[in-house]
Design an enzyme around this catalytic site. Structure first.
Site, PDB file in Angstrom:
ATOM      1  N   ARG A  50     -13.192  13.664  -8.787  1.00 36.27           N
ATOM      2  CA  ARG A  50     -12.449  12.950  -8.026  1.00 36.27           C
ATOM      3  C   ARG A  50     -13.017  12.389  -6.888  1.00 36.27           C
ATOM      4  NH1 ARG A  50      -9.755  14.935  -3.510  1.00 36.27           N
ATOM      5  NH2 ARG A  50      -9.781  17.279  -4.196  1.00 36.27           N
ATOM      6  N   TYR A 103       2.452  -8.278   3.896  1.00 41.14           N
ATOM      7  CA  TYR A 103       2.858  -7.972   2.151  1.00 41.14           C
ATOM      8  C   TYR A 103       4.276  -7.197   2.123  1.00 41.14           C
ATOM      9  CZ  TYR A 103       2.245  -6.214  -2.757  1.00 41.14           C
ATOM     10  OH  TYR A 103       2.244  -5.912  -3.904  1.00 41.14           O
ATOM     11  N   ASP A 175      -5.273  -7.007   6.269  1.00 38.25           N
ATOM     12  CA  ASP A 175      -5.292  -7.193   4.955  1.00 38.25           C
ATOM     13  C   ASP A 175      -6.110  -8.394   4.668  1.00 38.25           C
ATOM     14  OD1 ASP A 175      -4.528  -8.020   2.173  1.00 38.25           O
ATOM     15  OD2 ASP A 175      -2.610  -7.313   2.186  1.00 38.25           O
ATOM     16  N   LYS A 200      -6.857  -8.479  -7.287  1.00 35.81           N
ATOM     17  CA  LYS A 200      -7.156  -9.856  -7.355  1.00 35.81           C
ATOM     18  C   LYS A 200      -8.463 -10.306  -7.468  1.00 35.81           C
ATOM     19  CE  LYS A 200      -2.835  -9.801  -5.550  1.00 35.81           C
ATOM     20  NZ  LYS A 200      -2.520  -8.438  -5.369  1.00 35.81           N
TER      21      LYS A 200
END
Length: 380
Positions: A50, A103, A175, A200
């Protein structure tokens, strides 16, 4: 090294016999050689799956090198990158300021979840700049920005906001998905956290969902603690895909941006179009800030079609042949969505008509233009 060379070399070993690409280690348990090594691994040796194996650690290292960050948290989505910063910084009795152009899902996380923690959530005009100081309180813990803003592409004055927040010790998160951390460095501009959706431009091929948050100094320590406590994890395979995309990031963004500016130029002259909302155009109200803070544009912008209603927007979208109809952007394929069903604003300037967001990909620009022209005609 120049940026294009850096993108080829970051996150890779450069000595000895080695594969060109970082290997993918699929592992949950990583065995220790001795009992002492269970809790005292040599530096750089994985402890548990992890926490990351070779491909995740290489991606972290590459992104940190690009933005001169001390730590990079990898998250399962762009949204979780944004929300992780709130988890790292916000506590009961605090106050959060968020850009009104944030967003939508991040906005909902604040109003639906953070507010339930006993935190006051308030929105500010994305063009407030230094004027945000009138809304910053003694208990303001975090200011969440997005530059340019989602759907409506306002460019924020991050240095001015950072200076105002510093007076009370509030942290700044930006962001930074539009620039992909390539065409701007929000940490250099004064942000404490630079977050982006690797889904993206970095991923670039519409086949991976992932986010990243980068920070320096004390913020980096808090970020790492929050990431570990939340148990956030990305798979080694997805990290490999993001690394693959990173190598061609600059080339893809250059063509996407070039295509977008040409499409925007032609649309601006079309009689159906009321306005183009693209920060890299000199008719954008925040163009001066764009020139100051960004080295190049992205390929995503919005178009206001004069007098269109939802029905005509839908006819236009349905008539498109090359543009796909889908959320996200930054992949190789051009996409289109109508924005009005998503808009939730307090400070938004009203527009007369439909707002369509175009994400310009890597196709031939003439083919894209012909597709838009015929779709506008067919929607009449």
């Amino acid at each position: 090294m120049k940026r294009d060379t850096q993108l080829m070399r970051a996150g890779r070993p450069h000595h000895g016999t080695r594969p060109v690409n970082v290997p993918v280690d699929r592992a949950s348990t990583i065995l220790a050689g001795t009992a002492r090594e269970l809790y005292n691994r040599p530096d750089g040796t994985p402890l548990y799956g992890r926490f990351g194996t070779e491909s995740q650690n290489a991606l972290r290292s590459a992104l940190c090198e690009m933005q001169r960050a001390d730590y990079c948290a990898l998250t399962p989505s762009g949204l979780s990158a944004m929300t992780l910063t709130a988890i790292a910084e916000v506590s009961a009795g605090g106050h959060v300021l968020a850009s009104d152009s944030l967003y939508g899902p991040t906005r909902m996380f604040l109003t639906d979840t953070v507010a339930r923690w006993g935190v006051e959530v308030e929105f500010y005009d994305p063009r407030a700049g230094a004027g945000i100081s009138t809304q910053i309180k003694a208990n303001t813990q975090l200011v969440l920005c997005e530059s340019p803003g989602s759907l409506t592409f306002e460019v924020q004055d991050i240095p001015a906001i950072s200076k105002a927040a510093a007076r009370t010790g509030a942290r700044i998160m930006v962001d930074d998905t539009w620039s992909a951390g390539l065409n701007a460095n929000m940490l250099d501009l004064g942000a404490d956290y630079a977050a982006q959706s690797l889904t993206k431009y970095v991923g670039g091929h519409s086949d991976v969902i992932m986010g990243a948050v980068l920070a320096q100094g004390e913020a980096a320590k808090r970020l790492k603690q929050a990431e570990w406590r939340m148990g956030l994890y990305v798979s080694p395979d997805d990290a490999f895909l993001a690394l693959r995309g990173l190598r061609t990031l600059e080339l893809r963004m250059e063509k996407s941006a070039r295509n977008s500016l040409e499409i925007a130029r032609r649309l601006a002259d079309h009689p159906a179009v009321a306005s183009i909302i693209h920060p890299a155009r000199d008719d954008h109200p925040d163009h001066a800030l764009y020139l100051r803070d960004f080295t190049a544009p992205a390929g995503v912008f919005s178009v206001e079609f004069a007098g269109w209603d939802i029905a005509r927007s839908e006819r236009f979208l349905d008539a498109l042949g090359i543009f796909g109809l889908g959320f996200s952007w930054g992949g190789f394929e051009s996409l289109a969505v109508h924005c009005d069903p998503q808009l939730r604003r307090h400070f938004r300037t009203a527009h007369d008509g439909a707002l369509i967001r175009l994400a310009i990909g890597l196709e031939n620009v003439e083919d894209l233009w012909n597709d838009l022209e015929q779709a506008i005609s067919a929607s009449a």
